[in-house]
Design an enzyme around this catalytic site. Structure first.
Site, PDB file in Angstrom:
ATOM      1  CB  SER A 121      -3.832   6.001  -7.748  1.00 57.64           C
ATOM      2  OG  SER A 121      -3.055   7.262  -7.690  1.00 57.64           O
ATOM      3  CE  LYS A 158      -2.519   7.223  -4.044  1.00 58.91           C
ATOM      4  NZ  LYS A 158      -1.188   7.549  -5.176  1.00 58.91           N
TER       5      LYS A 158
END
Length: 199
Positions: A121, A158
């Site tokens: 991701s 993230k």
């Protein structure tokens, strides 16, 4: 002078061989094995070399008098010139000074952990599955920083962003959605660097 240069050259060669041996076996060998490793015929020469390494901080002793790596044992040579990511320039094989990876990547050892990445991701941020992130543990972070966060009792890495006054976690891969925590968002730490083997 020539004698000292020769000794320094041999010591650098011996240290390289010893570091390679340690990488394979995770132990500093006995004097007899060192003699074979270094191609020395006299134990007194091995003893002199060990003493020089001890004085320089590359070797140390355990309480029961076994040789062990010293504080400088894991230092690595750093090339004097940076490598160009753009147009080529003349090569320079000289080494400027010695640096350890810890010295380059770790500011506060007691607050630093390595975290292995799973998933893709964050690939557009250059973070790939199998990478080891150098994470500085702290409960807060600035918007725009890459963080390791805990959401619903699960860890994730993230970008920390704000959206309509609320913190969200944004991936660096368009195939993944923005995480908008419904419950508590906890910052575990901020990513300060990463380590990756390429082969």
């Amino acid at each position: 002078m020539a004698l000292n240069q020769t000794k320094a050259s041999r010591d650098a060669e011996f240290l390289d061989k010893l570091q390679d041996y340690y990488a394979d076996h995770r132990v500093i060998p006995s004097y007899s094995v060192l003699a074979t490793l270094w191609g020395l015929s006299a134990k007194s020469w091995v003893s002199e070399c060990v003493k020089r390494f001890e004085e320089a901080g590359y070797l140390d002793w355990t309480p029961d008098r076994q040789l062990k790596p010293g504080k400088r044992f894991f230092e690595r040579r750093l090339a004097a010139a940076p490598v160009q990511a753009g147009l080529p320039q003349s090569a320079d094989s000289a080494y400027d000074f010695v640096s350890s990876l810890d010295e380059m990547l770790v500011r506060v050892p007691s607050k630093t952990v390595l975290v292995r990445v799973k998933g893709d991701s964050m690939i557009e941020a250059g973070i790939h599955e199998g990478d080891h992130l150098v994470v500085e543990k702290q409960p807060h972070a600035n918007v725009g920083e890459i963080v390791v966060a805990i959401v619903d009792n699960e860890f994730t890495v993230k970008y920390l962003e704000r959206e309509k006054g609320t913190y969200v976690l944004r991936p660096a891969n368009k195939a993944f959605p923005v995480i908008r925590p419904k419950g508590r968002l906890e910052i575990f730490g901020v990513v300060a660097g990463l380590a990756r083997r390429t082969r």
